[in-house]
Design a protein around this motif. Structure first.
Motif: not given
Ligand code: F6P
Length: 532
Positions: A152-153, A159-165
């Motif tokens: 899902a990531t 839509y990512h706007d947080g830290p890298a996963c």
């Protein structure tokens, strides 16, 4: 059990799928549009009589009662005596659901709230590592504690706007080593995702990550969080309870993405997008609960699968997302479908007398076209294909790419159905100047038998909400297949034996102890390893 359908199959043997389009309404009668998704199964050899026979089979399985049982918290996982309530994790209006006489919803919603608070803190910088705001999150887990959030990531990267996963699953030290090498321990959060908190891969990787962090970070445990049902074990690992997100045993590993196992996803895309993901799934749940069987997308997807696998004997299923960001979907579905329905006994412990799960495999299009589609088009076995594509992409400046992507997706299902005749093949070869006896030989290589079945799922755009709908759709398909096949889709005893034997072999390999008492093949393999 499949007799009526099998004799139906015999009757239509050799019939061209294209002939079914004499029914002018086929495009609408053999497709379902709901939840903004079009599921098209017109390019299969299913006609009205087959559709009826499949629906009869469903009827005979007590499907409606069993569906109600699952949603209401009955203990349908009979070999583990557990309810199956992943749907409760997206029951956003909090409608009470009882397990053992207790309403589980207050706790579900409280945990969701706690996940949200933590994700917000990580994303805003209110929660920091020793070196300041968190730049990277490493999710350590395997199976359902990895595949869902990793898939899902990747799917929702716009839509990512947080830290890298980052996701580490394999016991192979290469995985954790290659991941940690690029990261700064002082700004990294490690999330240990394990329902049981005993899985050897996860616990070994977690310990390695801890040691890595301890080299520079004074309080490494403060940069660890845990997602687990085993609070005692997370505490023993040293992770403070405010960063432990628990869930109950009624969430199966491969169905766990919707709750705490989704924390890494929530950190990547933000709580609001995560809520949209849950609400998409809830929309599909409602469709599954209320639509009539012939208009019910998970139901008809399952029945089409049963027709192909158990009746026609096509025992693999290719999942072909024309969506690069769904590149992990085939792997995710391999666990969802094969761990759920790859069973050898029925609910009552009797041997199953028919095939259970198909082998699920696939790759994104168009890449697969340049690899294994040769076999799909001209190989000797028939592979039902499941195409997926979004009507629109996320790249406004690259719409020409998307047009080509769509054209390829539609062309493949068309080519599989239509094929190409010998006479057309002859014309193609003749145009190159070849004639005489060589002409037919060469032409035969250009023949496509066609009549190969496929289905297509089209959705407007891969948004969080749409992904939620799609994953819930697949979950419910698995459920329906399990009901019709009368197997328990929610246990996984088949993974145990290998684990036990690995536990017994590890000390032998570590200690250099004699391997004479192993079977001769394993003994020989160990001898070779030791000689290196
Ligand atoms: O080995 C199979 C399995 O139990 C899966 O069902 C599960 O998703 C995976 O291992 C990981 O388990 P855990 O979350 O307990 O580490």
């Amino acid at each position: 059990m499949f007799e009526a359908l099998k004799s139906q199959f015999k009757k239509i043997d050799g019939r061209k799928i294209t002939s079914l389009f004499e029914n002018e309404n086929r495009a609408t009668e053999f497709s379902i549009t709901s939840c903004e998704i079009l599921f098209d199964y017109t390019k299969t050899n299913i006609d009205s009589a087959t559709q009826f026979a499949l629906l009869d089979l469903l009827d005979a399985s007590n499907f409606s009662e069993k569906r109600a049982d699952m949603f209401s918290g009955a203990k349908i996982n009979r070999t583990e005596d557990r309810a199956v309530l992943h749907t409760a994790l997206r029951n956003l209006d909090g409608r009470p659901i009882q397990v053992d006489g207790l309403d589980i919803m207050p706790e579900v919603l409280a945990t969701l709230g706690a996940m949200r608070t933590f994700a917000d803190a990580v994303r805003s910088g209110a929660y920091t590592g020793q070196g300041g705001a968190i730049t990277d999150v490493v999710n350590i887990g395997i199976g359902g504690s990895d595949l869902g959030p990793a898939m899902a990531t990747c799917a929702l990267s716009p839509y990512h706007d947080g830290p890298a996963c980052h996701f580490v699953s394999n016991i192979d030290g290469a995985h954790i080593s290659d991941t940690l090498r690029t990261l700064n321990p002082e700004t990294t959060l490690v999330i240990v995702a394990s329902k049981t908190f005993t899985t050897v891969e996860t616990m070994t990787n977690a310990k390695t990550a801890f040691d890595w962090m301890a080299k520079t970070v004074h309080e490494p445990a403060a940069q660890f969080a845990a997602l687990s049902t085993a609070a005692d074990k997370t505490a023993a690992f040293g992770i403070s309870s405010e960063r432990v997100f628990g869930f109950a045993e009624w969430v199966g590993g491969r169905f766990s993405l919707w709750g705490p196992i989704g924390v890494s996803l929530m950190i990547a895309i933000g709580p609001d997008s995560f809520m949209a993901f849950l609400s998409g799934a809830q929309t599909m749940d409602q469709h599954f609960l209320t639509a009539d069987p012939q208009d019910n997308m998970p139901v008809m997807m399952a029945l089409v699968g049963i027709w192909h696998n158990q009746v026609c004997g096509y025992n693999t299923r290719a999942v072909l997302p024309y969506d690069q960001r769904l590149s992990r979907l085939p792997a995710y579905l391999q666990q969802l479908e094969m761990e759920s329905n790859g069973k050898r006994v029925t609910m009552d412990g009797e041997d199953v007398s028919y095939g259970s799960s198909p082998v699920v495999w696939g790759e994104p299009g168009t890449n697969g076209q340049h690899a294994f589609y040769q076999l799909i088009h001209q190989g000797t076995q028939i592979v039902p294909c499941e195409f997926l594509v979004a009507a629109k992409g996320h790249e406004p400046d690259l719409t020409h790419h998307h047009t080509l992507l769509l054209a390829n997706c539609l062309a493949q299902s068309k080519a599989l159905m239509l094929g190409r005749s010998l006479s057309v093949g002859r014309g193609i070869v003749a145009a190159t100047g070849i004639s005489g006896p060589n002409l037919d030989k060469q032409a035969n290589h250009r023949v496509f038998e066609g009549n190969r079945p496929s289905t297509t799922l089209i959705y407007p755009k891969l948004t969080p909400q749409m992904l939620g709908k799609m994953i819930a759709l697949y979950e419910h398909r698995v459920f329906v297949e399990g009901v019709v096949l009368n197997i328990n889709s929610f246990d996984q005893w088949g993974v145990e034996l290998g684990k036990e034997l690995a536990n017994a072999l590890e000390p032998v390999l570590r200690s250099g102890k004699s391997s004479q008492d192993q079977d001769p093949s394993t003994h020989n393999l160990i001898k070779f390893i030791r000689a290196q």
